[in-house]
Design a protein around this motif. Structure first.
Motif, short mmCIF file in Angstrom:
data_model
loop_
_atom_site.label_atom_id
_atom_site.label_comp_id
_atom_site.label_asym_id
_atom_site.label_seq_id
_atom_site.Cartn_x
_atom_site.Cartn_y
_atom_site.Cartn_z
N SER A 131 1.33 7.46 0.29
CA SER A 131 0.54 8.61 -0.14
C SER A 131 0.17 8.45 -1.61
O SER A 131 0.95 7.93 -2.40
CB SER A 131 1.34 9.89 0.04
OG SER A 131 0.67 10.98 -0.54
N THR A 132 -1.02 8.91 -1.94
CA THR A 132 -1.45 8.88 -3.34
C THR A 132 -1.52 10.29 -3.92
O THR A 132 -2.08 10.49 -4.99
CB THR A 132 -2.81 8.18 -3.48
OG1 THR A 132 -3.77 8.88 -2.69
CG2 THR A 132 -2.73 6.74 -3.06
N GLN A 149 -3.67 6.01 -12.51
CA GLN A 149 -2.92 5.41 -11.42
C GLN A 149 -3.85 5.07 -10.25
O GLN A 149 -3.70 4.02 -9.62
CB GLN A 149 -1.80 6.34 -10.95
CG GLN A 149 -0.66 6.43 -11.93
CD GLN A 149 0.33 7.51 -11.54
OE1 GLN A 149 -0.05 8.63 -11.17
NE2 GLN A 149 1.61 7.18 -11.63
N ASN A 150 -4.81 5.95 -9.95
CA ASN A 150 -5.77 5.67 -8.89
C ASN A 150 -6.65 4.48 -9.23
O ASN A 150 -6.96 3.66 -8.37
CB ASN A 150 -6.64 6.90 -8.60
CG ASN A 150 -5.94 7.90 -7.72
OD1 ASN A 150 -5.24 7.53 -6.78
ND2 ASN A 150 -6.13 9.17 -8.00
N TYR A 195 -1.25 11.32 -7.81
CA TYR A 195 -1.60 10.20 -8.69
C TYR A 195 -2.57 10.68 -9.77
O TYR A 195 -3.44 11.49 -9.52
CB TYR A 195 -2.28 9.08 -7.90
CG TYR A 195 -1.34 8.06 -7.29
CD1 TYR A 195 -0.06 8.40 -6.87
CD2 TYR A 195 -1.74 6.75 -7.12
CE1 TYR A 195 0.78 7.47 -6.30
CE2 TYR A 195 -0.90 5.81 -6.54
CZ TYR A 195 0.36 6.18 -6.14
OH TYR A 195 1.19 5.25 -5.57
N THR A 196 -2.39 10.14 -10.96
CA THR A 196 -3.32 10.44 -12.04
C THR A 196 -4.58 9.59 -11.86
O THR A 196 -4.60 8.66 -11.04
CB THR A 196 -2.70 10.11 -13.41
OG1 THR A 196 -2.48 8.70 -13.47
CG2 THR A 196 -1.40 10.87 -13.64
N THR A 197 -5.59 9.87 -12.63
CA THR A 197 -6.82 9.08 -12.58
C THR A 197 -6.52 7.63 -12.92
O THR A 197 -7.04 6.70 -12.28
CB THR A 197 -7.87 9.65 -13.55
OG1 THR A 197 -8.12 11.02 -13.20
CG2 THR A 197 -9.16 8.88 -13.50
N GLU A 203 0.86 -1.19 0.00
CA GLU A 203 0.00 0.00 0.00
C GLU A 203 0.89 1.24 0.00
O GLU A 203 1.78 1.37 0.84
CB GLU A 203 -0.89 -0.01 1.25
CG GLU A 203 -1.88 1.11 1.32
CD GLU A 203 -3.01 0.99 0.29
OE1 GLU A 203 -3.40 2.05 -0.23
OE2 GLU A 203 -3.49 -0.12 0.04
N PRO A 204 0.69 2.15 -0.96
CA PRO A 204 1.52 3.36 -0.98
C PRO A 204 1.24 4.25 0.24
O PRO A 204 0.11 4.30 0.73
CB PRO A 204 1.10 4.06 -2.27
CG PRO A 204 -0.18 3.46 -2.69
CD PRO A 204 -0.28 2.11 -2.05
N LEU A 235 -4.54 1.37 -8.77
CA LEU A 235 -4.38 1.12 -7.34
C LEU A 235 -5.64 0.48 -6.76
O LEU A 235 -5.55 -0.49 -5.99
CB LEU A 235 -4.06 2.43 -6.60
CG LEU A 235 -3.92 2.32 -5.09
CD1 LEU A 235 -2.80 1.37 -4.71
CD2 LEU A 235 -3.68 3.71 -4.50
N LYS A 236 -6.79 0.96 -7.14
CA LYS A 236 -8.05 0.39 -6.67
C LYS A 236 -8.19 -1.07 -7.12
O LYS A 236 -8.60 -1.93 -6.33
CB LYS A 236 -9.23 1.22 -7.19
CG LYS A 236 -10.56 0.78 -6.68
CD LYS A 236 -11.67 1.69 -7.17
CE LYS A 236 -13.02 1.21 -6.66
NZ LYS A 236 -14.11 2.06 -7.09
N ARG A 269 -5.80 -3.21 -5.04
CA ARG A 269 -6.34 -3.41 -3.69
C ARG A 269 -7.41 -4.49 -3.70
O ARG A 269 -7.45 -5.34 -2.81
CB ARG A 269 -6.96 -2.11 -3.16
CG ARG A 269 -5.97 -1.10 -2.69
CD ARG A 269 -6.68 0.16 -2.24
NE ARG A 269 -5.76 1.15 -1.75
CZ ARG A 269 -5.94 2.46 -1.89
NH1 ARG A 269 -7.02 2.93 -2.50
NH2 ARG A 269 -5.06 3.31 -1.40
#
Length: 74
Positions: free
Chosen positions: A47-48, A55-56, A51-53, A44-45, A59-60, A63
């Motif tokens: 901090s986000t 990248q988010n 982050y670009t859309t 888990e990073p 990440l989702k 997860r």
């Protein structure tokens, strides 16, 4: 990963069935696109911020794969 747990009986790890269990879990997680997160891991990073859309979104997805794989293993 699609929800497979409602349709498939997940193998249960016992003292005497590790070899069979590990093969079944690798196949199950592989079929659900979750083996990579088990093999490589997920961190888990901290901090986000910034982050670009895209990248988010990635990440989702990671997860979700991580939590789904953990659920199947437990």
């Amino acid at each position: 990963m699609e929800s497979v747990t409602s349709n498939v009986l997940l193998p249960r790890l016992m003292k005497v069935n590790y070899e069979n269990w590990s093969i079944q879990m690798k196949a199950l997680l592989g079929s659900q696109d979750g083996w990579e997160v088990v093999q490589v891991g997920f961190v888990e990073p901290a901090s986000t911020a910034g982050y670009t859309t895209a990248q988010n979104k990635l990440l989702k997805e990671m997860r979700l794969k991580d939590k789904t794989a953990l659920y199947m293993l437990l």
